[in-house]
Write a protein that holds these residues in place. Sequence first.
Motif, PDB file in Angstrom:
ATOM      1  N   ALA A  65       0.826  -1.212   0.000  1.00 22.90           N
ATOM      2  CA  ALA A  65       0.000   0.000   0.000  1.00 22.90           C
ATOM      3  C   ALA A  65       0.856   1.254   0.000  1.00 22.90           C
ATOM      4  O   ALA A  65       0.541   2.217  -0.698  1.00 22.90           O
ATOM      5  N   VAL A  74       2.674   8.692   8.342  1.00 21.04           N
ATOM      6  CA  VAL A  74       2.136   7.608   9.157  1.00 21.04           C
ATOM      7  C   VAL A  74       0.975   8.116  10.011  1.00 21.04           C
ATOM      8  O   VAL A  74      -0.067   7.476  10.141  1.00 21.04           O
ATOM      9  N   LEU A 109      -2.096   8.996   7.462  1.00 21.41           N
ATOM     10  CA  LEU A 109      -2.736   7.894   6.742  1.00 21.41           C
ATOM     11  C   LEU A 109      -2.946   6.669   7.618  1.00 21.41           C
ATOM     12  O   LEU A 109      -3.733   5.797   7.292  1.00 21.41           O
ATOM     13  N   ASP A 119      -5.754   2.965  11.471  1.00 19.44           N
ATOM     14  CA  ASP A 119      -5.184   1.873  10.677  1.00 19.44           C
ATOM     15  C   ASP A 119      -3.785   1.534  11.202  1.00 19.44           C
ATOM     16  O   ASP A 119      -2.788   1.933  10.629  1.00 19.44           O
ATOM     17  N   PHE A 120      -3.741   0.787  12.292  1.00 21.52           N
ATOM     18  CA  PHE A 120      -2.469   0.488  12.938  1.00 21.52           C
ATOM     19  C   PHE A 120      -1.572  -0.386  12.078  1.00 21.52           C
ATOM     20  O   PHE A 120      -0.363  -0.304  12.138  1.00 21.52           O
ATOM     21  N   SER A 121      -2.193  -1.260  11.289  1.00 19.40           N
ATOM     22  CA  SER A 121      -1.402  -2.164  10.448  1.00 19.40           C
ATOM     23  C   SER A 121      -0.546  -1.380   9.468  1.00 19.40           C
ATOM     24  O   SER A 121       0.647  -1.636   9.324  1.00 19.40           O
ATOM     25  N   PHE A 122      -1.163  -0.414   8.821  1.00 20.18           N
ATOM     26  CA  PHE A 122      -0.444   0.415   7.863  1.00 20.18           C
ATOM     27  C   PHE A 122       0.678   1.182   8.564  1.00 20.18           C
ATOM     28  O   PHE A 122       1.817   1.202   8.109  1.00 20.18           O
ATOM     29  N   ALA A 123       0.358   1.752   9.707  1.00 16.89           N
ATOM     30  CA  ALA A 123       1.353   2.520  10.458  1.00 16.89           C
ATOM     31  C   ALA A 123       2.534   1.640  10.841  1.00 16.89           C
ATOM     32  O   ALA A 123       3.695   2.042  10.720  1.00 16.89           O
ATOM     33  N   THR A 124       2.249   0.425  11.305  1.00 19.15           N
ATOM     34  CA  THR A 124       3.323  -0.475  11.710  1.00 19.15           C
ATOM     35  C   THR A 124       4.174  -0.885  10.517  1.00 19.15           C
ATOM     36  O   THR A 124       5.392  -0.987  10.621  1.00 19.15           O
ATOM     37  N   VAL A 137       4.850   0.814   7.768  1.00 14.40           N
ATOM     38  CA  VAL A 137       5.783   1.899   7.440  1.00 14.40           C
ATOM     39  C   VAL A 137       6.868   1.969   8.520  1.00 14.40           C
ATOM     40  O   VAL A 137       8.044   2.183   8.222  1.00 14.40           O
ATOM     41  N   GLY A 138       6.473   1.755   9.771  1.00 13.55           N
ATOM     42  CA  GLY A 138       7.432   1.763  10.879  1.00 13.55           C
ATOM     43  C   GLY A 138       8.514   0.724  10.695  1.00 13.55           C
ATOM     44  O   GLY A 138       9.706   1.007  10.869  1.00 13.55           O
ATOM     45  N   LEU A 150      -2.472   6.440  11.728  1.00 13.64           N
ATOM     46  CA  LEU A 150      -3.005   6.581  13.084  1.00 13.64           C
ATOM     47  C   LEU A 150      -4.339   7.321  13.142  1.00 13.64           C
ATOM     48  O   LEU A 150      -5.241   6.905  13.853  1.00 13.64           O
TER      49      LEU A 150
END
Lengths: 303, 538
Positions: A63, A259, A262, A268-273, A275-276, A264
């Motif tokens: 994504a 992050v 788009l 959408d924690f999955s997306f944030a993680t 990118v992390g 937090l």
Amino acid sequence: MKRTFKEKWMSQWQLQVMVWPSIILLIVFSFIPMFGLITAFQDYSPLTGFFASEFVGLDNFKAFLGDSDFYNVLTNTLAISLLKLLIGFPLEIVLAILINELRAGPFKRVTQTISYLPHFLSWVILGGMIISWLSSSGLVNSLLMSLHLIQEPLPFLTNPNAYWWVATLTDIWKEVGWGTILYLAAMAGIDPSLYEAAKVDGARKLKRIWHITLPGISQIIVLMFVLRVGSVLGSNLEQALVLQSSSNIQRSEVIDLYVYHLGLTQGDFSFATAVGIFSSVVSVILLLLANVLTKRIHNSSIF
Amino acid sequence: MRKSIAVISSLAIALSVAGCAKKGDVNLPDPTFTVDKATPSWKVDKEKANLSWYINFDWFAQTWGNDVASKYITEDTGVSITYQNGTDDKLNTMLASGDLPDIITIDGSSPLIKEADKFAIPLDELAKKYDPYFLEGAAKPETLKYFTRDDGHIYGYPNFSNTKADYEKGGIYGNQAFMVRKDIYEKIGKPDMTTPEGFLSALEAVRKLNAKDELGKPVIPLGISIFNGGSEPNGVFNRTLADFIGVPVLTDDGKYYDRYTDPDFQKWLKTFVKARQDGLTDKDMITMTKDDKDARLTNGSYFAYFASDVNGETDALSLWANEHPDKVYIAVNGPSSTVGRKTALPGTSIEGWTQTFISKTCKNPRKAMELVTYLVSEYGNNVMDFGREGEPYTIVDGKPVLNKDLLEFKQTDPAGFEKKIGLTTHLWLQDSALLSRQMGLSQFPKALQQAKQWTVQYVVPQFELAGLNVYLSKESARNLEKINQNWSQTVAKILNAKSDAEVDQAMDAFVKYRQNNGYDKLVEEWNKQIEANKKKLQ
């Protein structure tokens, strides 16, 4: 005679007692939570939890890697970090040397304190101040105009191309004094007799700085450099959050903000993680590279 | 980055420690009294209960039992509340651990609302068992219908939900206004500012007048709401301008209408660009902070102020009006359609503001349900807003009227009133339309009353768009955020444009960006929601 593990442990129990609390904290707050990285590969919701959330493979990574904006964001992050590194890093050393050369007394103390002050202001406060100062009728423009250096107020905040510099210079202004502390501590550890000897040999101030002060703090410089390089992808969330305006998004959107926007704020924690994880992996690689590099060039490194 | 990981990590710990004892249905014990459709159960059920109520706003700092209102409510229902408050971080952690407060209030636009079935007991089930009066007499039928989900259950009940019936009964106010400084407006001969030409020439006339503000600087002809951190992003250019010139929100066949590319909207946008090129607007309007804006308003630095959030200007406008009663800001007809459309301001919609849930781990779902029924009902609303008849209020012409000293207290020292009297403070299940009808203009601070009155004739329900963004897929939610961000950039670019061609160019780039970032799918999802809304609103 070889000592058993127990004897060895007992002989240094004082040290062990001191070190274990930190190790336990590290395990509890840094290692156990790493389990949460699993969410990067899930369609995670706090309500379904780690075990019931659906696995989606690398979708979250796709994504953002497939998002054309992401590369712009990456460029902004790198550009601001590298500017800070190129300008701010040497500046801290220079300022530390200058302060160190001051004769001890009220002037030195006041200078030091003043240079630390901005560090203690949060970006929320400082950001508001900077926005006011840089506005078209603000402090900076009024000053430049009354000095007849410019005719029209300069659009510091609305000109997207100026943002990298605004971000870099304000951050350096805020942190440069604070950054000198480690160097000053290292300089305090240099044996004064070296300076005296150099003086007797007729070395002038610049020579003494070049041949005694700088070599004396080189270990710290290497350490700080390697750490800095390792954090070039870690941008300054608070700063960007405060200084961002609709007219400079293009240049001010950095990874942390991306992050935040788009991931937090959307829950959408999955997306944030995802990118992390990406930026952490890149950071580790950079850190190792910097370490190898300094080993080659300077023959010293942090590990 | 680290922070986001840390947030998730804390969730991880919370979950692994607390286990996952949150699945499965909640066992509801039978009531010890006979329930009755016509009587709210709190009148029969005299048991006392202490319940915790979590409000997902960190600014809410009221304590239950310290003020007059909450004492009355506890006397009636037997329920005492311990308020808790926090932000999304805290709520997410609580949800992940399954250890929830008894009653939970969340903003209606939160993504968590979607998953309410996982943490809340359906209110309809609770009502049937303990308090059928909730469905039969307390709650509004239209609101109940709108909040019934596809599975037939109602999970949360909103506050501030305005129905079509409320709009018909009147007393609904808008919150946008085009305001001008009265003295200057009269000095330039009360010009018509509804057409682009009239708008520009009035601003030009103000500049020529060369009036000075309280700081001795020239009055700026036009200011608008702040672009960041206000209630509407991009000043007035997300919706207020379009609302004023009556750009429709739906196409003729009831689909989502793209207001940004509307020719009339573009025409007005270019009018604002022209004003900017001519130096008639605040130079700093795109970057200005709230403090800067407040300073301008309290010094009378603007001739015209285009406000997307009139309520938000209470402090600044009151201060100015108190010190300069002859120079107050008044609402006048501002930018209007050049193609004959009527101004259409949005009032609070049927979706309301927040939603309140009774959690699956609630200690006493029966009493919680009774409290919800109480607070939702007209009687409960009256107690919460006015207290008990005879004490803080009397009935005049069939409407409750707060005693004079209290009304004075409320209008002059809102913070002190909130703390000591607490009326209208426990508003998490409030029916704001009812209160608005009862109080009329006197609910607003004096400085806003004229503007509020001005909005009444233009405010219309736009319920089809309710909850438009709540049920978006993750992908579309992300794309929407990106498109919104790009729109912000585009607005900034447009406002700094040097020619109309530059405006068109920026618009083209925006449309292209939108297309490349999942706009079609987004519109499709919106249309689905609009369809679903229409069905529920029939």
